[in-house]
Design a protein around this motif. Sequence first.
Motif, PDB file in Angstrom:
ATOM      1  N   GLN A 104       0.815  -1.216   0.000  1.00 41.94           N
ATOM      2  CA  GLN A 104       0.000   0.000   0.000  1.00 41.94           C
ATOM      3  C   GLN A 104       0.850   1.268   0.000  1.00 41.94           C
ATOM      4  N   LEU A 105       2.006   1.214   0.631  1.00 46.55           N
ATOM      5  CA  LEU A 105       2.897   2.370   0.647  1.00 46.55           C
ATOM      6  C   LEU A 105       3.401   2.674  -0.765  1.00 46.55           C
ATOM      7  N   GLU A 106       3.726   1.645  -1.502  1.00 48.32           N
ATOM      8  CA  GLU A 106       4.191   1.846  -2.873  1.00 48.32           C
ATOM      9  C   GLU A 106       3.058   2.372  -3.750  1.00 48.32           C
ATOM     10  N   ALA A 107       1.860   1.867  -3.523  1.00 45.83           N
ATOM     11  CA  ALA A 107       0.708   2.352  -4.287  1.00 45.83           C
ATOM     12  C   ALA A 107       0.488   3.839  -4.031  1.00 45.83           C
ATOM     13  N   ARG A 108       0.672   4.261  -2.796  1.00 45.03           N
ATOM     14  CA  ARG A 108       0.527   5.678  -2.482  1.00 45.03           C
ATOM     15  C   ARG A 108       1.570   6.505  -3.211  1.00 45.03           C
ATOM     16  N   GLU A 109       2.788   6.005  -3.280  1.00 44.20           N
ATOM     17  CA  GLU A 109       3.850   6.721  -3.984  1.00 44.20           C
ATOM     18  C   GLU A 109       3.489   6.928  -5.456  1.00 44.20           C
TER      19      GLU A 109
END
Length: 202
Positions: free
Chosen positions: A111-116
């Motif tokens: 999810q952190l990468e998706a936010r990026e």
Amino acid sequence: MLRDLVKNVKLRARVLERADEFNLNRIAGEDVWFRELLLCILTANSSFIGAYQALQTIIGDVLYLDEERISRALQHSGYRFYRLKAKYIFNAVRYYGKIRATIFPIAEKDQLEAREHLLELKGIGMKEASHFLRNVGYFDLAIIDRHILNFISYYINLPNSLTKRKYIYLESVLRSISKSFNIEVGLLDLFIWYEETKMIVK
């Protein structure tokens, strides 16, 4: 205050019911994901109700409108930042048909990468990206808006400005708090929002 809210059986049931609706968005098609993206763009620096009303004036035709017509429609709805948000929305239209296909496989893994990835879109910051991902069924990111900041000020001293680094730090604090209440951090703001507005929408 929050402990009492989270222990409120009826309220917790309503929050979990809203979470189920977000989970349904997770498996929905591009139209739903695109609508949620536009809503999050409009919600930034505006009330949710005002943003939702503004969205209703354009959502049916937005794929066929130029920036000026989007701006006029937002202005007619009473939305405050109609020129700036029209620019962001017109830019977002270019990604229609690609948003879910791009973000879904990433969010399923990280999810952190998706936010990026979402941060690459104009008009999308940390809060908006986290809000969008929560609304399409991903709950491991904090939506740090003014309601959350007001709440967290009871626990720690707030920074003067909310940089990306400070956002991530506050998110870690909120994640610890949410774990102590056995709720996911992406749902924490619904309890706090209810305390201030007596509504669960967002």
